[in-house]
Design a protein around this motif. Structure first.
Motif, PDB file in Angstrom:
ATOM      1  N   SER A  74       0.853  -1.193   0.000  1.00 50.67           N
ATOM      2  CA  SER A  74       0.000   0.000   0.000  1.00 50.67           C
ATOM      3  C   SER A  74       0.887   1.240   0.000  1.00 50.67           C
ATOM      4  CB  SER A  74      -0.898   0.010   1.243  1.00 50.67           C
ATOM      5  OG  SER A  74      -1.816  -1.060   1.208  1.00 50.67           O
ATOM      6  N   THR A  75       0.488   2.226  -0.771  1.00 52.49           N
ATOM      7  CA  THR A  75       1.249   3.478  -0.829  1.00 52.49           C
ATOM      8  C   THR A  75       0.619   4.515   0.094  1.00 52.49           C
ATOM      9  OG1 THR A  75      -0.061   4.326  -2.696  1.00 52.49           O
ATOM     10  CG2 THR A  75       1.915   3.027  -3.224  1.00 52.49           C
ATOM     11  N   ARG A  76       1.360   5.591   0.317  1.00 52.10           N
ATOM     12  CA  ARG A  76       0.860   6.691   1.142  1.00 52.10           C
ATOM     13  C   ARG A  76       0.316   7.765   0.207  1.00 52.10           C
ATOM     14  NH1 ARG A  76       5.269   4.260   3.284  1.00 52.10           N
ATOM     15  NH2 ARG A  76       6.737   5.437   1.969  1.00 52.10           N
ATOM     16  N   SER A  77      -0.937   7.585  -0.219  1.00 52.10           N
ATOM     17  CA  SER A  77      -1.499   8.441  -1.268  1.00 52.10           C
ATOM     18  C   SER A  77      -2.992   8.642  -1.058  1.00 52.10           C
ATOM     19  CB  SER A  77      -1.236   7.808  -2.636  1.00 52.10           C
ATOM     20  OG  SER A  77      -1.584   6.431  -2.634  1.00 52.10           O
ATOM     21  N   PRO A  78      -3.358   9.684  -0.307  1.00 50.39           N
ATOM     22  CA  PRO A  78      -4.780   9.959  -0.107  1.00 50.39           C
ATOM     23  C   PRO A  78      -5.474  10.270  -1.431  1.00 50.39           C
ATOM     24  CG  PRO A  78      -3.431  11.810   0.621  1.00 50.39           C
ATOM     25  CD  PRO A  78      -2.490  10.691   0.318  1.00 50.39           C
ATOM     26  N   ALA A  79      -6.765  10.038  -1.438  1.00 49.17           N
ATOM     27  CA  ALA A  79      -7.576  10.371  -2.622  1.00 49.17           C
ATOM     28  C   ALA A  79      -8.858  11.062  -2.137  1.00 49.17           C
ATOM     29  CB  ALA A  79      -7.910   9.127  -3.423  1.00 49.17           C
ATOM     30  N   PRO A  80      -9.061  12.331  -2.490  1.00 48.82           N
ATOM     31  CA  PRO A  80      -8.215  13.127  -3.378  1.00 48.82           C
ATOM     32  C   PRO A  80      -6.903  13.549  -2.715  1.00 48.82           C
ATOM     33  CG  PRO A  80      -9.985  14.467  -2.507  1.00 48.82           C
ATOM     34  CD  PRO A  80     -10.278  13.074  -2.060  1.00 48.82           C
ATOM     35  N   TYR A  81      -5.938  13.885  -3.560  1.00 42.07           N
ATOM     36  CA  TYR A  81      -4.623  14.322  -3.093  1.00 42.07           C
ATOM     37  C   TYR A  81      -4.410  15.761  -3.518  1.00 42.07           C
ATOM     38  CZ  TYR A  81       0.476  14.788  -2.856  1.00 42.07           C
ATOM     39  OH  TYR A  81       1.742  15.218  -2.585  1.00 42.07           O
ATOM     40  N   THR A  82      -4.037  16.617  -2.577  1.00 46.51           N
ATOM     41  CA  THR A  82      -3.794  18.024  -2.876  1.00 46.51           C
ATOM     42  C   THR A  82      -2.301  18.254  -3.043  1.00 46.51           C
ATOM     43  OG1 THR A  82      -5.738  18.679  -1.581  1.00 46.51           O
ATOM     44  CG2 THR A  82      -4.125  20.402  -2.104  1.00 46.51           C
ATOM     45  N   PHE A 102      -5.844  16.098  -7.133  1.00 48.65           N
ATOM     46  CA  PHE A 102      -5.910  14.909  -7.970  1.00 48.65           C
ATOM     47  C   PHE A 102      -7.097  14.107  -7.443  1.00 48.65           C
ATOM     48  CE2 PHE A 102      -1.654  16.456  -8.172  1.00 48.65           C
ATOM     49  CZ  PHE A 102      -1.243  16.232  -9.470  1.00 48.65           C
ATOM     50  N   SER A 103      -8.233  14.276  -8.085  1.00 50.71           N
ATOM     51  CA  SER A 103      -9.482  13.730  -7.537  1.00 50.71           C
ATOM     52  C   SER A 103      -9.790  12.362  -8.134  1.00 50.71           C
ATOM     53  CB  SER A 103     -10.632  14.694  -7.806  1.00 50.71           C
ATOM     54  OG  SER A 103     -10.688  15.036  -9.183  1.00 50.71           O
ATOM     55  N   ASP A 104      -8.872  11.437  -7.927  1.00 49.68           N
ATOM     56  CA  ASP A 104      -9.071  10.088  -8.462  1.00 49.68           C
ATOM     57  C   ASP A 104     -10.070   9.319  -7.605  1.00 49.68           C
ATOM     58  OD1 ASP A 104      -6.817   9.743 -10.675  1.00 49.68           O
ATOM     59  OD2 ASP A 104      -5.962  10.858  -9.003  1.00 49.68           O
ATOM     60  N   ASP A 105     -10.579   8.239  -8.156  1.00 48.90           N
ATOM     61  CA  ASP A 105     -11.605   7.430  -7.504  1.00 48.90           C
ATOM     62  C   ASP A 105     -11.076   6.856  -6.183  1.00 48.90           C
ATOM     63  OD1 ASP A 105     -13.586   5.703  -6.758  1.00 48.90           O
ATOM     64  OD2 ASP A 105     -13.312   4.310  -8.433  1.00 48.90           O
ATOM     65  N   ARG A 158      -7.225   5.320  -3.284  1.00 49.76           N
ATOM     66  CA  ARG A 158      -6.730   5.747  -1.972  1.00 49.76           C
ATOM     67  C   ARG A 158      -5.718   4.733  -1.468  1.00 49.76           C
ATOM     68  NH1 ARG A 158     -11.293   6.360   0.866  1.00 49.76           N
ATOM     69  NH2 ARG A 158     -11.391   8.624   0.502  1.00 49.76           N
ATOM     70  N   ASN A 159      -4.479   5.179  -1.252  1.00 51.02           N
ATOM     71  CA  ASN A 159      -3.384   4.323  -0.757  1.00 51.02           C
ATOM     72  C   ASN A 159      -3.198   3.070  -1.620  1.00 51.02           C
ATOM     73  OD1 ASN A 159      -2.987   6.120   1.403  1.00 51.02           O
ATOM     74  ND2 ASN A 159      -4.554   5.087   2.615  1.00 51.02           N
ATOM     75  N   ALA A 160      -3.488   3.201  -2.911  1.00 52.41           N
ATOM     76  CA  ALA A 160      -3.425   2.051  -3.810  1.00 52.41           C
ATOM     77  C   ALA A 160      -1.989   1.565  -3.988  1.00 52.41           C
ATOM     78  CB  ALA A 160      -4.020   2.405  -5.165  1.00 52.41           C
ATOM     79  N   SER A 161      -1.833   0.287  -4.209  1.00 54.25           N
ATOM     80  CA  SER A 161      -0.521  -0.263  -4.549  1.00 54.25           C
ATOM     81  C   SER A 161      -0.117   0.196  -5.939  1.00 54.25           C
ATOM     82  CB  SER A 161      -0.566  -1.793  -4.516  1.00 54.25           C
ATOM     83  OG  SER A 161      -1.431  -2.269  -5.553  1.00 54.25           O
ATOM     84  N   ILE A 162       1.152   0.042  -6.268  1.00 54.31           N
ATOM     85  CA  ILE A 162       1.627   0.383  -7.611  1.00 54.31           C
ATOM     86  C   ILE A 162       0.863  -0.429  -8.646  1.00 54.31           C
ATOM     87  CG2 ILE A 162       3.599   0.165  -9.179  1.00 54.31           C
ATOM     88  CD1 ILE A 162       5.385   0.936  -6.765  1.00 54.31           C
ATOM     89  N   CYS A 197      -4.251   5.925 -11.390  1.00 54.48           N
ATOM     90  CA  CYS A 197      -4.359   6.747 -10.176  1.00 54.48           C
ATOM     91  C   CYS A 197      -3.275   7.827 -10.154  1.00 54.48           C
ATOM     92  CB  CYS A 197      -4.241   5.861  -8.939  1.00 54.48           C
ATOM     93  SG  CYS A 197      -5.534   4.597  -8.824  1.00 54.48           S
ATOM     94  N   HIS A 198      -3.624   9.012 -10.617  1.00 58.51           N
ATOM     95  CA  HIS A 198      -2.662  10.112 -10.619  1.00 58.51           C
ATOM     96  C   HIS A 198      -2.222  10.479  -9.204  1.00 58.51           C
ATOM     97  CE1 HIS A 198      -4.850  10.550 -14.439  1.00 58.51           C
ATOM     98  NE2 HIS A 198      -3.717  11.042 -14.906  1.00 58.51           N
ATOM     99  N   ASN A 199      -3.145  10.359  -8.234  1.00 65.49           N
ATOM    100  CA  ASN A 199      -2.800  10.735  -6.865  1.00 65.49           C
ATOM    101  C   ASN A 199      -1.641   9.907  -6.331  1.00 65.49           C
ATOM    102  OD1 ASN A 199      -4.700   8.451  -6.861  1.00 65.49           O
ATOM    103  ND2 ASN A 199      -4.624   8.601  -4.631  1.00 65.49           N
ATOM    104  N   VAL A 200      -1.575   8.630  -6.717  1.00 62.41           N
ATOM    105  CA  VAL A 200      -0.523   7.744  -6.220  1.00 62.41           C
ATOM    106  C   VAL A 200       0.843   8.213  -6.711  1.00 62.41           C
ATOM    107  CG1 VAL A 200       0.412   5.404  -6.309  1.00 62.41           C
ATOM    108  CG2 VAL A 200      -2.046   5.765  -5.981  1.00 62.41           C
ATOM    109  N   PHE A 201       0.960   8.466  -8.006  1.00 61.65           N
ATOM    110  CA  PHE A 201       2.270   8.820  -8.553  1.00 61.65           C
ATOM    111  C   PHE A 201       2.646  10.260  -8.244  1.00 61.65           C
ATOM    112  CE2 PHE A 201       0.722   5.282 -11.225  1.00 61.65           C
ATOM    113  CZ  PHE A 201       1.645   4.354 -10.783  1.00 61.65           C
TER     114      PHE A 201
END
Length: 471
Positions: free
Chosen positions: A227-235, A243-246, A251-255, A263-267
């Protein structure tokens, strides 16, 4: 998709007409003859072409020449399947000069025009006619580009750009030639722009492969399933842009899931966490910011911003937006490095040049010797696994030529990114001979026509057609 008022600087190459007859070398986007010695003594494979030399695809000449009736310029260039191969050959015109391979190998292709018993040389390309035709037919009706290359050697099997043009319509110096040239120059769809080689645009979600490689190489994450450290949405830091991804998928999606669901928020978050220097170093290892990459036609530069960036800029660049731009050839190199176990290849579309004196140079063999390891094999294997999961939802079937791994991107219309939706798909497939082919497709009017879905589907279809053509 993030909303932002940032202006993406898109650099599209402009073709410049030469105003005098050109039968030797020129320069620029494919018009400077490459240096380097021949690979040995004169070969028994002596050129046998009077007049202008030939450019060959799949062992067949796709260029020829005929008497012009002009003593100063005695031959006029002719083309077979001109629109199909124009992104490969470029053009040669009595009135408007030469570009593409015609310009790069001007000396070799024109050595016999002055008579005296000399013969012009030949240029044999690496292009596979079946793959080239599949790419061009898949792109028909769109503004776009597609590239296929051998992931192990860098040999380009297809270089497609649409809309295209027939270089035979202006190869002479008549009123009809001039009118044909003027029509092409006025055409708002820019058919003479080689979008595969000479147009770098925002790669969107496909750039996630580069960011993920950096994160795995640096140990930010041990696995594509962490799991990554990537809230959704990410500011983005220091910005109101989101980055208002689903959230359900991102949210905290794996690679693995981030590549699958775009997921733009992740990258974006991953790039900010690593910092701009780390992402820039990985991007440059893949070939971004290369100053003079030639196939041998010079590529438009693919850029990852190196300086003058803040936290928000790093976030947008991590999502393949902001100041990041890439040609389809560059994105094919990215996916090829993953498919090839972490080794980057240099793209090349000329297999052999037979010069007027019979000596031979083999650019593709030279390029194949320049492979470079840019990531650990374990990193490449993890990314391959993730890309294969990502592609599972789009591929039409199995077997030779079927898409094995890939990911997509889509830039929506906005003041920063233009009026049309841009769809990307990068992938790799296994050929009928067991090798791997890397493909990159970009369509810049991907809104979906009548009966055609929007999104990345048109680009996916082109990649599938190219893969099947290798089966």
């Amino acid at each position: 998709m993030p909303s932002t008022n940032r202006r993406l600087v898109v650099r599209a190459a402009l073709l410049v007409a030469l105003l005098a007859p050109v039968w030797g070398c020129a320069n620029g986007d494919g018009s400077a003859a490459p240096g380097g010695p021949a690979d040995g003594k004169p070969s028994p494979e002596r050129p046998a072409t009077p007049g202008l030399g030939r450019i060959l695809v799949g062992g067949r000449a796709v260029t020829g020449s005929e008497p012009s009736g002009n003593a100063k310029v005695p031959y006029r260039r002719t083309y077979t399947d001109g629109e199909l191969y124009a992104p490969v050959t470029g053009y040669r015109s009595t009135a408007f000069g030469a570009a593409g391979l015609e310009g790069v190998y001007g000396d070799e292709l024109t050595a016999g025009v002055s008579g005296g018993g000399r013969r012009s040389g030949d240029v044999t390309t690496t292009i596979d006619p079946s793959v080239q035709r599949a790419a061009m037919e898949g792109l028909r009706g769109h503004k776009g580009a597609a590239v296929a290359l051998d992931a192990g050697t860098g040999q380009l099997l297809a270089v497609a750009s649409t809309p295209s043009y027939d270089p035979g319509r202006f190869s002479g110096n008549t009123t009809a030639d001039t009118e044909a040239w003027k029509r092409l120059m006025r055409d708002p769809d820019k058919p003479m722009l080689n979008r595969a080689l000479r147009e770098a645009l925002a790669p969107d979600g496909t750039f996630g492969v580069v960011v993920a490689a950096a994160a795995l190489e640096r140990g930010l994450y041990a696995s594509v399933d962490d799991s990554t450290r990537s809230p959704a949405p990410y500011t983005a830091p220091g910005s109101a842009s989101e980055f208002s991804d689903d959230p359900a998928h991102c949210r905290n999606a794996s690679i693995r899931n981030a590549l699958r669901h775009g997921c733009h928020n992740v990258f974006a978050a991953m790039a900010v966490e690593m910092g701009q220097p780390a992402v820039a170093a990985m991007a440059e290892a893949f070939g971004f910011n290369g100053e003079d990459v030639r196939t041998p036609v010079r590529l438009d530069a693919s850029v990852y911003p190196r300086s003058g960036v803040n936290g928000a800029d790093v976030a947008f660049a991590g999502a393949g937006l902001g100041g990041v731009t890439a040609t389809p050839v560059q994105m094919a190199r990215v996916v090829a490095a993953v498919a090839n176990g972490g080794e980057r290849v240099d793209p090349q579309m000329v297999a052999k040049v037979v010069r007027a004196d019979g000596s031979v140079v083999k650019p593709a063999e030279d390029a194949a010797r320049r492979t470079k390891r840019i990531m650990r094999r374990g990193t490449a294997e993890q990314l391959r696994s993730a890309l294969e999961t990502s592609a599972a939802g789009v591929r039409a079937g199995g077997g030779a030529g079927a898409v094995i791994g890939g990911t997509s991107g889509r830039v929506t219309p906005s003041p920063s990114y233009g009026d049309g939706a841009t769809a990307w798909f990068v992938s790799y497939a296994r050929t009928g001979e067991g090798g791997l082919i890397a493909c990159a497709v970009r369509i810049t009017d991907a809104d979906g026509g009548a009966g055609e879905p929007a999104g990345s589907a048109p680009a996916v279809r082109v990649a599938e057609l190219m893969g099947r053509a290798t089966a």
